[in-house]
Design an enzyme around this catalytic site. Structure first.
Site, short mmCIF file in Angstrom:
data_model
loop_
_atom_site.label_atom_id
_atom_site.label_comp_id
_atom_site.label_asym_id
_atom_site.label_seq_id
_atom_site.Cartn_x
_atom_site.Cartn_y
_atom_site.Cartn_z
CE LYS A 255 -62.30 96.72 -22.29
NZ LYS A 255 -63.41 97.09 -21.42
CD GLU B 121 -62.04 103.48 -17.46
OE1 GLU B 121 -62.16 104.68 -17.73
OE2 GLU B 121 -62.53 102.57 -18.17
CB SER C 88 -63.63 90.03 -25.26
OG SER C 88 -62.99 89.33 -24.21
C1 LIG Z 1 -60.02 91.23 -23.56
C2 LIG Z 1 -61.00 91.81 -22.60
N1 LIG Z 1 -62.20 91.23 -22.48
C3 LIG Z 1 -63.12 91.71 -21.61
C4 LIG Z 1 -62.84 92.79 -20.79
C5 LIG Z 1 -63.87 93.24 -19.82
O1 LIG Z 1 -64.46 94.45 -20.15
P1 LIG Z 1 -65.95 94.54 -20.65
O2 LIG Z 1 -66.78 93.78 -19.67
O3 LIG Z 1 -66.25 95.98 -20.67
O4 LIG Z 1 -66.02 93.92 -22.01
C6 LIG Z 1 -61.58 93.42 -20.88
C7 LIG Z 1 -61.25 94.56 -20.03
O5 LIG Z 1 -60.18 95.06 -19.99
C8 LIG Z 1 -60.64 92.91 -21.81
O6 LIG Z 1 -59.42 93.45 -21.93
#
Ligand SMILES: Cc1ncc(COP(=O)(O)O)c(C=O)c1O
Length: 404
Positions: free
Chosen positions: A89, A111, A377
């Protein structure tokens, strides 16, 4: 076939900017200026330096040997969990805070679901000495408590969203309401590839550093830039958009998005938008969403706060419609087992969101020679309580069976 946004803000049939009149000036200001600003050499220099020295990029591309052995293929993890603040993020919030400054904004709102975007926003606001207000659903405030504490420590005000399912959708509604009331001095840092044009494209561009690095790193490691497949979880879809971005036109790279099935896509407790959704407008964007026959948005459910969203970014709706990407859904239980497996095999505790991407390995087919990149992620510190609860329940069940 184009997988990029057109001049009207659309990806095929999806996208656009369905905004209330009061936000017209702000959104138009962004539409007219975002590309000009973010490709200025000074902006690029500041953005790249911060990503390098503050965030810690490039993140490693790690050959997960034991995981690869288990699945009899070659699995690389793109370690977004090692970024400052613990997830992808921050790539986007660094970009948007620099943009907000250049637009002369003095207040930031955001948000958040899992709290990772909230923490990343609070972090860049502290860095730039800008007021920060984060909206978060009441349910998420409880299940992601460590991130709420982090945001507060960083000086942000966390405002609970108490309507609806009290999760990400409701937090987004509150943030939009705030923006309407404070449109002059406030920039809204949206945390995913959702919302009105230009957000989906702008956020994807900031996150595209992920696939830019994957290409370079694969070239160094295996002598070719392209993997056979890229797998990423999809809430709104920003980490997936970033991981897919530079492979969108490489038709021989399989793109696999993973949604949260929750308790199962037919149970009424799910967040698998593409599996059960239909076209409509959510948060100022035409996309696929979960809705009833009257067009009312269905309350989503997932164990993972970051995937608990009834819509999806318009890029992904388009990739789904054109079949450029494959989308699968993973239940809470499958994600938890994938998380435990990664802990034991690789010594890495993944975020619950990322665990959905890891669980896809059980659902897809591949060969021994393939190179698969999974976008990890985020890290799992924020999810320890959920993991412990599940582990304790499993242990109790085992003890009960042994005693029978
Ligand atoms: C670690 C992590 N992965 C994935 C996501 C999902 O978001 P996005 O689909 O925008 O990557 C989030 C959302 O808070 C997150 O914290």
């Amino acid at each position: 076939m184009s997988y990029h946004v057109d001049e009207f803000g659309y990806y095929g049939n999806f996208g656009g900017a369905f905004i209330p009149e009061l936000l017209y000036k702000n959104v138009q200001e962004l539409q007219e200026n975002y590309l000009k600003i973010i490709y200025e050499p000074e902006f690029q220099k500041e953005f790249t330096n911060l990503l390098h020295d503050y965030v810690g990029r490039p993140t490693p591309l790690y050959l997960a040997k034991r995981l690869s052995e288990k699945y009899n293929t070659n699995i690389y993890l793109k370690r977004e969990d090692l970024n400052h603040t613990g997830a992808h993020k921050i790539n986007n919030t660094i970009g948007q805070i620099l943009l907000a400054k250049r637009l002369g904004k003095t207040r930031i709102i955001a948000e958040t679901g899992a709290g990772q975007h909230g923490v990343a926003t609070a972090t860049v606001c502290a860095l730039m000495n800008i007021e920060c207000v984060v909206y978060m659903g009441e349910v998420d405030i409880k299940r992601q408590a460590p991130n709420v504490a982090r945001m507060k420590l960083l000086g942000a005000k966390v405002v609970p969203a108490t309507c609806g399912s009290k999760t990400l959708k409701d937090a987004t509604n509150e943030a939009i309401r705030d923006w309407i009331n404070n449109s002059q001095n406030t920039h809204y840092i949206i945390g995913s590839v959702v919302g009105p044009h230009p957000y989906p494209d702008m956020v994807a561009r900031f996150q595209s550093v992920i696939s830019e690095e994957i290409k370079k790193q694969l070239k160094e490691k295996i002598g070719k830039e392209n993997p056979d497949a890229v797998i990423a979880c999809v809430g709104g879809g920003s980490n997936a958009a970033g991981a897919f971005y530079h492979f969108l036109n490489e038709e021989n790279v399989k793109l696999i998005g993973v949604e949260a099935a929750g308790k199962g896509i037919d149970t009424g407790h799910t967040a698998a938008t593409l599996a059960i959704g239909t076209p409509g407008v959510i948060h100022a964007c035409k996309t696929m969403l979960m809705q009833d026959v009257y067009g009312q948005i269905t309350e989503p459910y997932s164990i993972s706060a970051g995937l608990d969203y009834p819509g999806i970014g318009p890029l992904h709706a388009h990739l789904h419609e054109t079949k450029r990407a494959q989308f699968i859904s993973i239940t809470d239980e499958e994600a938890l087992q994938a998380a435990f497996q990664l802990c034991k095999l690789e010594g890495i505790i993944p975020a619950l969101e990322s665990s959905h991407a890891l669980a896809a390995l059980e659902k897809i087919t591949y060969s021994e020679q393939e190179t698969i990149v999974i976008n990890l992620s985020g890290r799992g510190d924020k999810d320890l309580e959920t993991y412990m609860k599940q582990m304790n329940a499993q242990e109790e069940k085992q003890t009960h069976l042994q005693n029978q």
